[in-house]
Design an enzyme around this catalytic site. Structure first.
Site, mmCIF file in Angstrom:
data_model
loop_
_atom_site.group_PDB
_atom_site.id
_atom_site.type_symbol
_atom_site.label_atom_id
_atom_site.label_comp_id
_atom_site.label_asym_id
_atom_site.label_seq_id
_atom_site.Cartn_x
_atom_site.Cartn_y
_atom_site.Cartn_z
ATOM 1 N N GLY A 103 71.199 24.251 26.660
ATOM 2 C CA GLY A 103 72.134 23.301 27.267
ATOM 3 C C GLY A 103 71.615 22.737 28.586
ATOM 4 N N GLU A 155 76.485 25.099 33.823
ATOM 5 C CA GLU A 155 75.218 25.605 33.263
ATOM 6 C C GLU A 155 74.320 26.197 34.357
ATOM 7 O OE1 GLU A 155 73.819 24.416 29.784
ATOM 8 O OE2 GLU A 155 75.354 22.943 29.304
ATOM 9 N N GLY A 182 76.330 -0.870 49.701
ATOM 10 C CA GLY A 182 77.377 -1.022 50.721
ATOM 11 C C GLY A 182 78.757 -0.842 50.098
ATOM 12 N N GLY A 240 82.789 32.955 35.980
ATOM 13 C CA GLY A 240 81.942 31.766 35.791
ATOM 14 C C GLY A 240 80.492 32.197 35.821
HETATM 15 C C1 LIG Z 1 83.137 19.480 34.228
HETATM 16 C C2 LIG Z 1 82.825 20.897 33.857
HETATM 17 C C3 LIG Z 1 82.533 21.209 32.536
HETATM 18 C C4 LIG Z 1 82.269 22.516 32.155
HETATM 19 N N1 LIG Z 1 82.032 22.809 30.833
HETATM 20 C C5 LIG Z 1 81.904 24.106 30.438
HETATM 21 C C6 LIG Z 1 81.784 24.444 29.044
HETATM 22 O O1 LIG Z 1 81.727 23.560 28.166
HETATM 23 N N2 LIG Z 1 81.740 25.766 28.698
HETATM 24 C C7 LIG Z 1 81.790 26.763 29.625
HETATM 25 O O2 LIG Z 1 81.763 27.922 29.236
HETATM 26 N N3 LIG Z 1 81.900 26.477 30.948
HETATM 27 C C8 LIG Z 1 81.958 25.182 31.384
HETATM 28 N N4 LIG Z 1 82.106 24.868 32.718
HETATM 29 C C9 LIG Z 1 82.229 25.968 33.684
HETATM 30 C C10 LIG Z 1 80.965 26.191 34.508
HETATM 31 O O3 LIG Z 1 79.935 26.680 33.699
HETATM 32 C C11 LIG Z 1 81.328 27.127 35.673
HETATM 33 O O4 LIG Z 1 82.178 26.417 36.530
HETATM 34 C C12 LIG Z 1 80.081 27.618 36.413
HETATM 35 O O5 LIG Z 1 79.397 28.573 35.660
HETATM 36 C C13 LIG Z 1 80.404 28.217 37.800
HETATM 37 O O6 LIG Z 1 81.390 29.173 37.694
HETATM 38 P P1 LIG Z 1 82.681 29.145 38.657
HETATM 39 O O7 LIG Z 1 83.192 27.759 38.661
HETATM 40 O O8 LIG Z 1 83.559 30.232 38.240
HETATM 41 O O9 LIG Z 1 82.089 29.425 40.093
HETATM 42 P P2 LIG Z 1 81.710 30.883 40.676
HETATM 43 O O10 LIG Z 1 80.800 31.587 39.756
HETATM 44 O O11 LIG Z 1 82.959 31.574 41.095
HETATM 45 O O12 LIG Z 1 80.899 30.452 41.984
HETATM 46 C C14 LIG Z 1 81.542 29.979 43.179
HETATM 47 C C15 LIG Z 1 80.462 29.719 44.220
HETATM 48 O O13 LIG Z 1 79.760 30.945 44.513
HETATM 49 C C16 LIG Z 1 78.362 30.782 44.279
HETATM 50 N N5 LIG Z 1 77.830 32.028 43.728
HETATM 51 C C17 LIG Z 1 78.344 32.780 42.704
HETATM 52 N N6 LIG Z 1 77.574 33.851 42.476
HETATM 53 C C18 LIG Z 1 76.546 33.777 43.361
HETATM 54 C C19 LIG Z 1 75.390 34.594 43.612
HETATM 55 N N7 LIG Z 1 75.138 35.700 42.884
HETATM 56 N N8 LIG Z 1 74.552 34.210 44.593
HETATM 57 C C20 LIG Z 1 74.790 33.088 45.330
HETATM 58 N N9 LIG Z 1 75.859 32.285 45.135
HETATM 59 C C21 LIG Z 1 76.710 32.625 44.160
HETATM 60 C C22 LIG Z 1 78.269 29.640 43.293
HETATM 61 O O14 LIG Z 1 77.003 28.999 43.356
HETATM 62 C C23 LIG Z 1 79.397 28.730 43.752
HETATM 63 O O15 LIG Z 1 78.947 27.962 44.839
HETATM 64 C C24 LIG Z 1 82.306 23.548 33.130
HETATM 65 C C25 LIG Z 1 82.557 23.228 34.481
HETATM 66 C C26 LIG Z 1 82.819 21.922 34.839
HETATM 67 C C27 LIG Z 1 83.094 21.605 36.272
#
Ligand SMILES: Cc1cc2nc3c(=O)[nH]c(=O)nc-3n(C[C@H](O)[C@H](O)[C@H](O)COP(=O)(O)OP(=O)(O)OC[C@H]3O[C@@H](n4cnc5c(N)ncnc54)[C@H](O)[C@@H]3O)c2cc1C
Length: 412
Positions: free
Chosen positions: A242, A363, A339, A131
């Site tokens: 985006g 994003e 409320g 992600g």
């Molecule tokens: C409703 C929805 C729609 C979406 N639509 C799209 C889309 O159209 N296209 C697409 O490609 N993606 C999409 N996403 C995915 C989204 O971009 C990812 O969920 C996001 O980038 C976070 O990645 P992850 O969920 O794997 O979390 P992770 O990257 O695994 O992070 C987990 C936690 O660790 C923290 N963390 C990670 N790395 C660090 C760091 N270096 N320092 C401090 N904290 C850190 C994060 O902040 C988070 O709290 C969507 C997500 C949702 C929920």
């Protein structure tokens, strides 16, 4: 410094506001509860030119500026987050990337029908194990003669099952980390390319989120966008576009929460007077005012930089972080002002609360944006990425000349 809107910007603001009042809001709660993506409203957005709002007219777009795009996103998300999400992925992440990186032939083939709203597009970056850390993606693209053979999976992709085209990122050189990523346009119907909806999620029930699967998909080499290995750069450029729409949409959430809370606080009485007379309630209203105006200023700063053609990674990141956190807070406070009625689906306030949660994750999570801001400030990353330019109102900028930048930190 001129904060006034042009006649054209006012016209698009009024037009989209009327569309939301007349068509989106009357069915918003009903569609949300029914988990219904209302395609007739997407057609309405296409008729208004919103699906190509900042794309030049020569490629089928409306040719408007980024201030107009921000105003439109604010109005649309005041109605329903799912439709602002469509602008984010279709226009921000996909079409603007094609405008910048695609060849003329590719623009005619994919960008023009997208901008006209004849085809819908999504953006496939995130994977089950990648992600924020984009470079750890596992989807692979192996060159075999005139085609690339794609294998892998993307998840959490907005409009995955609805879109006709997807901008998909895959590793063409698995050993090269971020420099080994390339971008491709995949069309629905390609053999081995399938999609599936994501069930049971916290919010955006009236929208579409899903997965993309690639099983030996033979993608013609002419579907490669930009150069082989340029995918990471394209993805980061996409996110600058985006994120801006996400931030602008968040202003719509804050505004509707503020407007509805003010209205309610004037009418609802306890202990013989309207609740708006109590300082604790006024505190919640004041927080929403602050959230709205600071978010809007940051969004408009980013819009101005975009319209000037100046790199705005830092400013857009700041706007996205602040506006999305402020929107979630505003929705939380709006429930409190209302409320128990705020907790009920019928009043439609809890819908904003649920829908405002995901923008703090996608994003670039809030943590990634904090990291980006701190790295800019500490000189650990070049100001605004490659260019070194910074918003003229950020007076501390010139004192913080970038030193050697560290390795790039991504944020999907
Ligand atoms: C409703 C929805 C729609 C979406 N639509 C799209 C889309 O159209 N296209 C697409 O490609 N993606 C999409 N996403 C995915 C989204 O971009 C990812 O969920 C996001 O980038 C976070 O990645 P992850 O969920 O794997 O979390 P992770 O990257 O695994 O992070 C987990 C936690 O660790 C923290 N963390 C990670 N790395 C660090 C760091 N270096 N320092 C401090 N904290 C850190 C994060 O902040 C988070 O709290 C969507 C997500 C949702 C929920």
């Amino acid at each position: 410094m001129d904060f006034s809107l042009t006649d054209e910007q006012r016209l698009i603001q009024d037009t989209v506001r009327a569309f939301v009042d007349e068509r989106v809001l009357p069915v918003a709660v009903e569609n949300d509860i029914a988990h219904k993506l209302d395609l007739s409203l997407i057609e309405g957005m296409a008729e208004l030119g919103l699906l190509g709002i900042v794309i030049p007219e020569e490629y089928g777009g409306a040719g408007l500026d980024f201030v107009s795009e921000a105003l439109s996103c604010e109005e649309i998300e005041r109605g329903e987050a799912a439709f602002r999400t469509l602008i984010s992925v279709h226009v921000g992440l996909n079409s603007l990337s094609l405008l910048r990186y695609a060849s003329e032939e590719q623009k005619q083939r994919w960008l023009t029908p997208q901008a006209r709203g004849e085809k819908l597009a999504c953006f496939g970056l995130t994977e089950p194990a990648a992600g924020s850390d984009v470079a750890s993606m596992r989807t692979s693209a192996r060159r075999e003669g005139d085609v690339y053979v794609l294998n892998g999976q993307k998840n959490w992709i907005s409009y995955a099952t609805v879109a006709d085209h997807a901008l998909v990122f895959a590793k063409t050189d698995p050993g090269a980390k971020h420099k080994g990523i390339s971008a491709f346009v995949l069309e629905k119907g390609m053999k081995g390319f399938t999609s599936r909806d994501t069930e049971h999620k916290l919010g955006i029930w009236a929208g579409s989120t899903g997965e993309l699967f690639f099983e030996n998909v033979e993608v013609p080499a002419e579907n490669l966008i930009g150069e082989e290995g340029q995918g990471f750069e394209i993805a980061m450029y996409s996110l600058d576009q985006g994120r801006f729409t996400v931030a602008a949409g968040a202003c719509g959430v804050i505004r509707v929460c503020l407007e509805r809370s003010v209205e309610y606080a004037r009418e609802r009485e306890t202990f013989g007077q309207p609740i708006g007379k109590y300082q604790f309630v006024q505190d919640m209203i004041a927080e929403m005012v602050l959230g709205y105006e600071t978010s809007k200023l940051l969004v408009m700063q980013a819009a101005w930089l975009k319209d000037e053609g100046v790199r705005n990674t830092r400013e857009t990141s700041l706007a996205k972080w602040h506006a999305t956190e402020s929107a979630f807070k505003a929705a939380h406070l709006a429930i409190q002002v209302h409320g128990a009625y705020g907790y009920s689906a019928e009043y439609g306030i809890e819908r904003y609360f649920r829908n405002a949660r995901a923008p703090i994750i996608y994003e670039g999570t809030t943590q990634i944006h904090k990291l980006m801001q701190a790295e800019h400030a500490l000189g650990l990353r070049k100001l605004n990425g490659r260019d070194g330019a910074i918003s003229p109102i950020a007076a501390w900028g010139p004192a913080l000349l970038a030193r050697e930048p560290g390795p790039p930190v991504a944020a999907g």
